[in-house]
Design a protein around this motif. Structure first.
Motif, PDB file in Angstrom:
ATOM      1  N   SER A 237      -5.408   5.733  10.799  1.00  0.00           N
ATOM      2  CA  SER A 237      -4.458   6.828  10.960  1.00  0.00           C
ATOM      3  C   SER A 237      -4.648   7.481  12.318  1.00  0.00           C
TER       4      SER A 237
ATOM      5  N   SER B 188       1.315   7.657  -4.566  1.00  0.00           N
ATOM      6  CA  SER B 188       0.235   7.190  -5.450  1.00  0.00           C
ATOM      7  C   SER B 188       0.219   7.959  -6.761  1.00  0.00           C
TER       8      SER B 188
ATOM      9  N   SER C 188       0.850  -1.185   0.000  1.00  0.00           N
ATOM     10  CA  SER C 188       0.000   0.000   0.000  1.00  0.00           C
ATOM     11  C   SER C 188       0.890   1.240   0.000  1.00  0.00           C
ATOM     12  N   SER C 189       0.335   2.340  -0.456  1.00  0.00           N
ATOM     13  CA  SER C 189       1.102   3.589  -0.494  1.00  0.00           C
ATOM     14  C   SER C 189       1.491   4.038   0.916  1.00  0.00           C
ATOM     15  N   VAL C 190       0.656   3.749   1.905  1.00  0.00           N
ATOM     16  CA  VAL C 190       0.971   4.115   3.288  1.00  0.00           C
ATOM     17  C   VAL C 190       2.139   3.274   3.817  1.00  0.00           C
TER      18      VAL C 190
ATOM     19  N   ARG D 151      -7.572  -1.607  -3.347  1.00  0.00           N
ATOM     20  CA  ARG D 151      -7.661  -0.525  -2.364  1.00  0.00           C
ATOM     21  C   ARG D 151      -7.919  -1.196  -1.024  1.00  0.00           C
TER      22      ARG D 151
ATOM     23  N   ALA E   3       2.186   9.471   1.217  1.00  0.00           N
ATOM     24  CA  ALA E   3       1.410   8.451   0.503  1.00  0.00           C
ATOM     25  C   ALA E   3       0.704   9.027  -0.722  1.00  0.00           C
ATOM     26  N   ARG E   4       0.274  10.245  -0.644  1.00  0.00           N
ATOM     27  CA  ARG E   4      -0.427  10.872  -1.768  1.00  0.00           C
ATOM     28  C   ARG E   4       0.516  11.075  -2.964  1.00  0.00           C
TER      29      ARG E   4
ATOM     30  N   VAL F 208      -6.693   3.327   0.878  1.00  0.00           N
ATOM     31  CA  VAL F 208      -5.443   3.664   0.209  1.00  0.00           C
ATOM     32  C   VAL F 208      -5.187   2.645  -0.901  1.00  0.00           C
ATOM     33  N   ASN F 209      -4.398   3.053  -1.889  1.00  0.00           N
ATOM     34  CA  ASN F 209      -4.083   2.182  -3.022  1.00  0.00           C
ATOM     35  C   ASN F 209      -3.040   1.144  -2.644  1.00  0.00           C
TER      36      ASN F 209
END
Length: 89
Positions: free
Chosen positions: A61, A42, A20-22, A56, A38-39, A70-71
């Motif tokens: 958080s 992505s 995941s991006s996070v 997803r 993370a943004r 999140v992706n």
């Protein structure tokens, strides 16, 4: 591309499993002085043809009052399991 040195690190991670991006953000922070959030991760991976969005997933958080999606990213042309931990098959 030269300002995004972290992308090659992400490629090596994604050769083993989708992330995941996070999760990428958490792994990159101690490695790079100006690690992306993370943004940005992505946005960068979405515009790079080497990557594909696999899924997803829900991420919690400390800064948000509720969970958010999140992706999950992988390498284009690679297959991954459909559920976490998204190992490469």
């Amino acid at each position: 591309m030269s300002s995004k040195k972290w992308v090659e690190t992400v490629v090596s991670w994604l050769s083993q499993r989708a992330l995941s991006s996070v999760e990428m953000e958490r792994r990159l922070k101690p490695m790079f002085r100006h690690a992306p959030n993370a943004r940005i991760i992505s946005a960068t991976l979405g515009s790079d043809g080497r990557f594909q969005r696999i899924d997803r997933t829900v991420a919690s958080s400390l800064y948000r009052t509720r969970s958010h999606k999140v992706n999950v990213w992988g390498l284009r042309g690679c297959s991954y399991q459909g559920v976490e931990p998204y190992d490469r098959t």
